[in-house]
Design a protein around this motif. Structure first.
Motif, short mmCIF file in Angstrom:
data_model
loop_
_atom_site.label_atom_id
_atom_site.label_comp_id
_atom_site.label_asym_id
_atom_site.label_seq_id
_atom_site.Cartn_x
_atom_site.Cartn_y
_atom_site.Cartn_z
N GLN A 71 0.95 -1.02 0.03
CA GLN A 71 0.15 -0.23 0.00
C GLN A 71 0.97 1.12 0.08
O GLN A 71 0.64 2.14 -0.81
CB GLN A 71 -1.17 -0.02 1.27
N CYS A 72 1.90 1.25 0.69
CA CYS A 72 2.51 2.29 0.95
C CYS A 72 4.09 2.01 1.52
O CYS A 72 4.26 1.22 1.99
CB CYS A 72 2.07 3.20 1.91
N GLN A 73 5.12 2.52 0.78
CA GLN A 73 6.33 2.81 1.19
C GLN A 73 7.12 4.23 1.39
O GLN A 73 6.62 4.99 0.52
CB GLN A 73 7.53 1.89 0.23
N GLY A 74 7.66 4.35 2.35
CA GLY A 74 8.07 5.77 2.58
C GLY A 74 9.30 5.77 3.50
O GLY A 74 9.79 4.73 3.97
N GLY A 75 9.47 7.03 4.18
CA GLY A 75 10.70 7.02 4.92
C GLY A 75 10.58 8.23 6.00
O GLY A 75 9.57 9.00 5.66
N TYR A 76 11.39 8.44 7.18
CA TYR A 76 11.50 9.44 7.85
C TYR A 76 12.51 9.48 8.53
O TYR A 76 13.31 8.47 8.69
CB TYR A 76 10.05 9.30 8.85
N GLU A 141 11.05 8.23 -4.47
CA GLU A 141 10.88 9.36 -3.70
C GLU A 141 11.47 9.41 -2.60
O GLU A 141 12.20 10.57 -2.05
CB GLU A 141 9.24 9.40 -3.46
N THR A 142 11.59 8.32 -1.92
CA THR A 142 12.16 8.29 -0.51
C THR A 142 13.91 8.32 -0.58
O THR A 142 14.37 9.01 0.06
CB THR A 142 12.23 6.56 0.20
N GLY A 147 17.82 10.51 0.92
CA GLY A 147 19.11 10.01 0.34
C GLY A 147 19.45 8.41 0.68
O GLY A 147 20.43 8.07 0.97
N ILE A 148 18.29 7.81 0.85
CA ILE A 148 18.31 6.37 1.02
C ILE A 148 18.36 5.72 -0.23
O ILE A 148 17.74 5.71 -1.09
CB ILE A 148 17.30 5.79 1.92
N HIS A 149 19.71 5.05 -0.43
CA HIS A 149 20.01 4.30 -1.81
C HIS A 149 19.02 2.81 -1.67
O HIS A 149 19.31 2.02 -0.68
CB HIS A 149 21.27 4.08 -2.10
N PHE A 150 18.52 2.53 -2.89
CA PHE A 150 17.75 1.23 -2.89
C PHE A 150 18.58 0.32 -3.90
O PHE A 150 18.51 0.63 -5.16
CB PHE A 150 16.49 1.47 -3.45
N GLU A 151 19.39 -0.67 -3.15
CA GLU A 151 20.29 -1.38 -4.06
C GLU A 151 19.37 -2.29 -5.13
O GLU A 151 18.43 -2.81 -4.50
CB GLU A 151 21.21 -2.16 -3.36
N GLY A 152 19.63 -2.54 -6.23
CA GLY A 152 18.81 -3.22 -7.05
C GLY A 152 17.61 -2.51 -7.99
O GLY A 152 17.10 -3.25 -8.65
N ARG A 158 16.71 10.71 -9.04
CA ARG A 158 15.80 11.62 -8.41
C ARG A 158 14.27 11.50 -9.48
O ARG A 158 14.36 11.53 -10.19
CB ARG A 158 16.07 12.97 -8.40
N LEU A 159 13.12 11.83 -8.37
CA LEU A 159 11.98 11.55 -9.01
C LEU A 159 11.39 12.93 -8.73
O LEU A 159 10.73 13.66 -9.58
CB LEU A 159 11.12 10.70 -7.87
N LEU A 160 11.57 13.96 -7.72
CA LEU A 160 10.97 15.14 -7.48
C LEU A 160 11.65 16.31 -7.41
O LEU A 160 11.39 17.46 -8.32
CB LEU A 160 10.36 15.30 -6.07
N MET A 161 13.16 16.45 -6.98
CA MET A 161 13.89 17.42 -7.25
C MET A 161 14.73 17.37 -8.43
O MET A 161 14.98 16.28 -9.11
CB MET A 161 14.88 17.34 -5.94
N PRO A 162 15.28 18.47 -8.97
CA PRO A 162 16.30 18.44 -10.15
C PRO A 162 17.34 17.51 -9.85
O PRO A 162 18.01 17.43 -8.78
CB PRO A 162 16.60 19.86 -10.36
N GLU A 163 17.82 16.72 -10.97
CA GLU A 163 18.92 15.75 -10.97
C GLU A 163 20.16 16.53 -10.33
O GLU A 163 20.89 15.50 -9.50
CB GLU A 163 19.26 15.43 -12.48
#
Length: 186
Positions: A71-76, A141-142, A147-152, A158-163
């Motif tokens: 349903q949802c993935q995110g971070g804080y 987005e996370t 700044g959390i990297h998702f290996e694989g 980036r999705l929202l901010m400029p590259e």
């Protein structure tokens, strides 16, 4: 000034205050999956802490156990000097649909996994994109905000901010660039 003695809870009281394993935690234990039982959230959703390297294995086990919808993935950010946290909220939607088709009142099963990561260096966690395609933009987005990297992950950008954006805007220790510096960039 007199000091009031602090009452320490007895062992029985401490046991009552510790989070108790829910049905998903109990099932995972019987399957041999190590995790930490966290307190349920404000509406009673079971929450489990997992190590980053175990995330894809536990997510796959949950998917096989009926939790077929991310349903949802995110971070804080827990605060400066503290951990960054990735969370994953899973639902058993197939059971919902089957119950409704059978004319029964469905009972929603849901669980949330949390992965704590040190903010030092490059926080990295395995992507679950291969299991849940809906993780694609959510993981991006996370990454973009924390700044959390998702290996694989197949599209790690980036999705929202400029590259060329510097920093991670939703971290609590983020320092926003001066407005005038940004104007000079254009």
């Amino acid at each position: 000034m007199t000091k009031t003695p602090v009452n320490k809870p007895s062992d029985d009281e401490a046991a009552l205050q510790a989070p108790q394993p829910g049905p998903v935690s109990t099932w995972l234990k019987t399957q041999g999956f190590d995790h930490k039982v966290l307190p349920a959230d404000h509406v009673g959703v079971e929450q489990l802490g997992v190590e980053p390297e175990l995330l894809p294995i536990i997510a796959a086990a949950l998917k096989g156990h009926g939790f077929d919808y991310l349903q949802c993935q995110g971070g804080y950010d827990e605060g400066p000097g503290k951990d960054l946290v990735c969370f994953y909220h899973f639902l058993a939607m197939g059971e919902q649909v089957a119950a409704m088709q059978a004319g029964e009142t469905p009972t929603l099963r849901e669980v949330r996994l949390k992965v704590a990561l040190s903010r030092e260096g490059t926080p990295t966690i395995p992507s679950i994109y291969g299991l849940f395609r809906g993780a694609d933009w959510q993981e991006r987005e996370t990454f973009d905000m924390f700044g959390i990297h998702f290996e694989g992950h197949p599209h790690p950008k980036r999705l929202l901010m400029p590259e060329d954006w510097k920093g991670w805007p939703l971290r609590k220790d983020y320092i926003q660039p001066d407005f005038y510096e940004m104007q000079d960039a254009y």
